[in-house]
Design a protein around this motif. Structure first.
Motif, short mmCIF file in Angstrom:
data_model
loop_
_atom_site.label_atom_id
_atom_site.label_comp_id
_atom_site.label_asym_id
_atom_site.label_seq_id
_atom_site.Cartn_x
_atom_site.Cartn_y
_atom_site.Cartn_z
N SER A 193 5.68 -2.66 8.76
CA SER A 193 4.64 -3.56 9.26
C SER A 193 3.32 -3.21 8.62
O SER A 193 3.11 -2.10 8.09
N GLY A 194 2.39 -4.17 8.70
CA GLY A 194 1.05 -3.91 8.21
C GLY A 194 0.32 -2.84 8.99
O GLY A 194 -0.44 -2.04 8.42
N GLU A 195 0.56 -2.80 10.30
CA GLU A 195 -0.08 -1.77 11.13
C GLU A 195 0.39 -0.38 10.73
O GLU A 195 -0.40 0.57 10.67
N THR A 196 1.68 -0.25 10.42
CA THR A 196 2.21 1.04 9.98
C THR A 196 1.59 1.45 8.64
O THR A 196 1.26 2.62 8.43
N LEU A 228 4.44 7.49 -4.77
CA LEU A 228 5.85 7.20 -4.57
C LEU A 228 6.09 5.70 -4.37
O LEU A 228 5.20 4.97 -3.94
N PRO A 229 7.30 5.21 -4.66
CA PRO A 229 7.63 3.84 -4.29
C PRO A 229 7.44 3.65 -2.79
O PRO A 229 7.92 4.45 -1.99
N LEU A 230 6.74 2.58 -2.42
CA LEU A 230 6.48 2.26 -1.03
C LEU A 230 7.10 0.89 -0.76
O LEU A 230 6.64 -0.12 -1.31
N ILE A 231 8.10 0.84 0.08
CA ILE A 231 8.82 -0.41 0.36
C ILE A 231 8.17 -1.08 1.56
O ILE A 231 8.10 -0.50 2.66
N CYS A 232 7.69 -2.32 1.35
CA CYS A 232 6.93 -3.07 2.35
C CYS A 232 7.73 -4.29 2.80
O CYS A 232 8.56 -4.80 2.06
N PRO A 233 7.45 -4.81 4.00
CA PRO A 233 8.26 -5.89 4.55
C PRO A 233 7.88 -7.28 4.08
O PRO A 233 8.53 -8.25 4.47
N SER A 234 6.85 -7.41 3.25
CA SER A 234 6.43 -8.73 2.78
C SER A 234 5.50 -8.57 1.60
O SER A 234 4.94 -7.48 1.37
N ALA A 235 5.29 -9.66 0.88
CA ALA A 235 4.34 -9.64 -0.23
C ALA A 235 2.92 -9.40 0.28
O ALA A 235 2.12 -8.74 -0.38
N ARG A 283 -1.65 -5.61 0.25
CA ARG A 283 -2.61 -4.73 0.92
C ARG A 283 -2.39 -3.27 0.50
O ARG A 283 -3.36 -2.52 0.32
N ALA A 284 -1.13 -2.87 0.36
CA ALA A 284 -0.84 -1.50 -0.06
C ALA A 284 -1.44 -1.21 -1.43
O ALA A 284 -2.02 -0.13 -1.66
#
Length: 263
Positions: free
Chosen positions: A198-201, A220-227, A232-233
């Motif tokens: 999540s964005g909050e995380t 490191l590779p950071l796997i996010c739940p959406s584009a 934002r990352a």
């Protein structure tokens, strides 16, 4: 059984009560997961927040007056239906139910209601849900959005622009666990990737990396739940943020595989 992540070490950040399923998925792929929860879900109760609990009760008592009921997460379903069970032993016929995400839809079904969907959007994010004809033509209709305190406003803002009367039912708060910074500061394992759901995380991870001076983990590779979250990352300085198509296990796993295969 696939072992596509054999020996890979993955740092997961989901709330403690939601991490077990994701850890099982990773284990089935041969990965070794380490859990540092960076988000805690705290329900709003009469003891902790009397005013907030009364606001929830007022929405619940009016539930039969709504045309559409939107649940943004599994947590919203859990806490929302707990409240509904207290005041509506039999669910009223009026509202249509909607879910953001396949897991949220399944959670609604498990509580005895059927979420609205169409053949083109089996797993709906906010934008896909807003594209449903029933919500595009919502002028003068009442909508209740079950969510946590301080969530995204896209859904409510868009429906209000279309003429709907929108109320939020804010059921829980998101907090940074008190032990998160210490756990991250003391984390000394080698790791191949990090997942955030999540964005909050993501925001909490960014804060903790700054506070603990663990800037090495940003590479490191950071796997996010959406584009949206991946963008934002990148803005926050994560060098290898990768976007899954949604926060579901299969989508997150596919993005993780792709990121690690790319090296």
């Amino acid at each position: 059984m696939s072992q596509s992540l054999q020996g890979k070490r993955i740092l997961i950040t989901r709330p403690a009560h939601q991490s077990a399923g994701w850890q099982q998925v990773l284990a089935a792929e041969g990965a070794i997961s380490h859990s540092i929860p960076l988000l805690a879900i705290v329900p709003i109760t009469a003891d902790s927040d009397p005013e907030g609990a009364q606001a929830i009760k007022n929405r619940i008592l009016d539930f039969d007056q709504y045309d559409h009921a939107i649940f943004v997460s599994i947590n919203a379903v859990q806490y929302g239906f707990d409240w509904l069970d207290d005041y509506w032993p039999q669910l009223p016929q009026g509202p249509r139910y909607y879910a953001i995400g396949a897991a949220t839809a399944r959670a609604i079904q498990d509580r005895g209601a059927e979420p609205w969907a169409d053949s083109e959007h089996n797993t709906m994010d906010s934008e896909a849900l807003l594209a449903l004809p029933s919500l595009q033509q919502s002028a003068d209709q009442r909508v209740i959005i079950f969510r946590g305190r301080g969530g995204r406003t896209l859904m409510g803002d868009t429906l209000r622009q279309r003429g709907a009367r929108v109320d939020y039912c804010e059921l829980y708060q998101r907090q940074l666990p008190t032990e998160a910074e210490t756990a991250l500061r003391d984390y000394n394992q080698s790791v191949d990737a990090i997942t955030v759901h999540s964005g909050e995380t993501l925001d909490n991870l960014h804060h903790c990396l700054q506070a603990t001076k663990r800037e090495d983990l940003r590479a490191l590779p950071l796997i996010c739940p959406s584009a949206r979250v991946a963008t934002r990352a990148h803005d926050l300085g994560f060098a290898r943020a990768e976007a899954a198509i949604n926060a579901g296990d299969s989508a997150m796993l596919a993005a993780l595989r792709e990121a690690l295969a790319a090296g």
